[in-house]
Design a protein around this motif. Structure first.
Motif, mmCIF file in Angstrom:
data_model
loop_
_atom_site.group_PDB
_atom_site.id
_atom_site.type_symbol
_atom_site.label_atom_id
_atom_site.label_comp_id
_atom_site.label_asym_id
_atom_site.label_seq_id
_atom_site.Cartn_x
_atom_site.Cartn_y
_atom_site.Cartn_z
ATOM 1 N N MET A 113 -11.106 3.435 1.742
ATOM 2 C CA MET A 113 -9.913 3.859 1.009
ATOM 3 C C MET A 113 -9.031 4.753 1.875
ATOM 4 O O MET A 113 -7.790 4.655 1.836
ATOM 5 C CB MET A 113 -10.322 4.592 -0.270
ATOM 6 C CG MET A 113 -9.156 4.947 -1.175
ATOM 7 S SD MET A 113 -8.274 3.477 -1.796
ATOM 8 C CE MET A 113 -9.470 2.868 -2.996
ATOM 9 N N TRP A 116 -7.169 2.541 4.187
ATOM 10 C CA TRP A 116 -6.116 1.820 3.460
ATOM 11 C C TRP A 116 -4.881 2.705 3.278
ATOM 12 O O TRP A 116 -3.751 2.262 3.499
ATOM 13 C CB TRP A 116 -6.659 1.360 2.111
ATOM 14 C CG TRP A 116 -5.755 0.449 1.361
ATOM 15 C CD1 TRP A 116 -4.783 0.801 0.462
ATOM 16 C CD2 TRP A 116 -5.706 -0.984 1.455
ATOM 17 N NE1 TRP A 116 -4.139 -0.315 -0.022
ATOM 18 C CE2 TRP A 116 -4.688 -1.424 0.568
ATOM 19 C CE3 TRP A 116 -6.427 -1.933 2.175
ATOM 20 C CZ2 TRP A 116 -4.389 -2.764 0.405
ATOM 21 C CZ3 TRP A 116 -6.126 -3.276 2.004
ATOM 22 C CH2 TRP A 116 -5.111 -3.685 1.132
ATOM 23 N N MET A 117 -5.105 3.939 2.893
ATOM 24 C CA MET A 117 -3.989 4.850 2.676
ATOM 25 C C MET A 117 -3.323 5.240 3.998
ATOM 26 O O MET A 117 -2.100 5.383 4.064
ATOM 27 C CB MET A 117 -4.467 6.103 1.943
ATOM 28 C CG MET A 117 -5.029 5.833 0.555
ATOM 29 S SD MET A 117 -3.910 4.905 -0.531
ATOM 30 C CE MET A 117 -2.551 6.071 -0.698
ATOM 31 N N THR A 120 -0.917 2.644 5.082
ATOM 32 C CA THR A 120 0.199 2.431 4.163
ATOM 33 C C THR A 120 1.428 3.211 4.638
ATOM 34 O O THR A 120 1.314 4.336 5.123
ATOM 35 C CB THR A 120 -0.181 2.893 2.744
ATOM 36 O OG1 THR A 120 -1.335 2.180 2.312
ATOM 37 C CG2 THR A 120 0.959 2.666 1.767
ATOM 38 N N ARG A 132 -1.152 -0.166 -3.710
ATOM 39 C CA ARG A 132 -2.041 -0.923 -4.579
ATOM 40 C C ARG A 132 -3.406 -1.026 -3.887
ATOM 41 O O ARG A 132 -3.536 -1.686 -2.851
ATOM 42 C CB ARG A 132 -1.472 -2.313 -4.829
ATOM 43 C CG ARG A 132 -0.157 -2.288 -5.611
ATOM 44 C CD ARG A 132 0.366 -3.702 -5.840
ATOM 45 N NE ARG A 132 1.596 -3.691 -6.611
ATOM 46 C CZ ARG A 132 2.273 -4.791 -6.940
ATOM 47 N NH1 ARG A 132 1.820 -5.979 -6.543
ATOM 48 N NH2 ARG A 132 3.382 -4.698 -7.647
ATOM 49 N N THR A 133 -4.382 -0.387 -4.472
ATOM 50 C CA THR A 133 -5.700 -0.299 -3.827
ATOM 51 C C THR A 133 -6.714 -1.284 -4.412
ATOM 52 O O THR A 133 -7.905 -1.198 -4.106
ATOM 53 C CB THR A 133 -6.258 1.129 -3.966
ATOM 54 O OG1 THR A 133 -6.333 1.473 -5.352
ATOM 55 C CG2 THR A 133 -5.351 2.129 -3.254
ATOM 56 N N VAL A 136 -9.374 -2.991 -2.120
ATOM 57 C CA VAL A 136 -10.513 -2.152 -1.748
ATOM 58 C C VAL A 136 -11.482 -2.033 -2.919
ATOM 59 O O VAL A 136 -12.701 -2.201 -2.770
ATOM 60 C CB VAL A 136 -10.052 -0.744 -1.315
ATOM 61 C CG1 VAL A 136 -11.220 0.037 -0.734
ATOM 62 C CG2 VAL A 136 -8.908 -0.823 -0.322
ATOM 63 N N ASN A 137 -10.950 -1.751 -4.099
ATOM 64 C CA ASN A 137 -11.797 -1.546 -5.272
ATOM 65 C C ASN A 137 -12.553 -2.808 -5.663
ATOM 66 O O ASN A 137 -13.742 -2.748 -6.018
ATOM 67 C CB ASN A 137 -10.939 -1.064 -6.449
ATOM 68 C CG ASN A 137 -10.323 0.294 -6.204
ATOM 69 O OD1 ASN A 137 -10.883 1.122 -5.501
ATOM 70 N ND2 ASN A 137 -9.149 0.533 -6.774
#
Length: 222
Positions: A113, A116-117, A120, A132-133, A136-137
């Motif tokens: 996560m 991912w951030m 971004t 929009r995560t 990953v989730n």
């Protein structure tokens, strides 16, 4: 990236092989536990094929894990250069957390996560990152579910003493394998999307190409 996709594809293929072999064994076990006794040789052959499918899974998973962890580490190191403030731990934890019992069900997700951030784009108005995560989730939820189901099925299969118990254990294995196939597909989507985000941010900068328009409007420094 191609190696990661290939590794995950191989793992999914081994799961599919296990599903086919498991269905065959479960059907024979169902016949053997009913009114008609199934052919003993067929049952033994089906069990042997299922064991071979399990060994193929183990080999495929090992190869996939090596490739995926190498990619995971490289991606953590690269995204760490883009937004070091997003990470709580050093790059080595991107590999180490996978080998910590119990913690490996959560800590790699946190690192994923954070990557991912970090990959971004920053908002032009200087606010908080919004992304929009769900890739990953979704991947992690399926991965953890498949792992837990596989452990339960393995214990049940090992302790099975009757055909009914074998049938039940194989049924749990089928659910675990199907979940793992879905997890592999979700992992491919996550890996491809994260790699694309990282590369795009490396080319366009922290705010993306829209930063030029935002700067001209006076919202961020030019």
């Amino acid at each position: 990236m191609a190696a990661v996709v290939a590794g995950l594809g191989l793992a999914a293929l081994s799961d599919l092989f296990s599903v086919v072999a498991g269905i065959r064994l479960r059907n024979l076990a169902q016949k053997g536990s009913g009114f008609f006794w199934t052919d003993q040789q067929k049952l033994e052959d089906a069990a042997e094929l299922y064991e071979k499918a399990g060994m193929f899974q183990g080999t495929a998973y090992l190869a996939c894990a090596v490739v995926f962890l190498c990619w995971f580490f490289r991606m953590r190191r690269t995204t760490g250069l883009m937004a070091p403030d997003q990470f709580r731990r050093g790059p080595g934890w991107a590999v180490g957390t996978w080998f910590i019992p119990l913690a490996n069900l959560w800590m790699p997700y946190r690192i994923a996560m954070e990557m991912w951030m970090a990959a971004t784009f920053l908002p032009h108005d200087g606010g908080q990152r919004q992304a929009r995560t769900w890739p990953v989730n979704t991947w992690w939820a399926l991965f953890v579910l498949g792992t837990l189901l596989n452990r339960y099925a393995g214990t049940s299969y090992k302790n099975a003493a009757t055909l009914q118990e074998v049938e039940s254990a194989v049924g749990w294995y089928l659910v675990a394998d199907i979940t793992s196939i879905a997890a592999a597909a979700a992992a491919v989507h996550f890996a491809v999307r994260l790699t694309a985000l990282q590369r795009r941010k490396a080319v366009e900068g922290p705010y993306g190409l829209g930063a030029t328009d935002a700067a001209s409007a006076g919202r961020i420094p030019a």
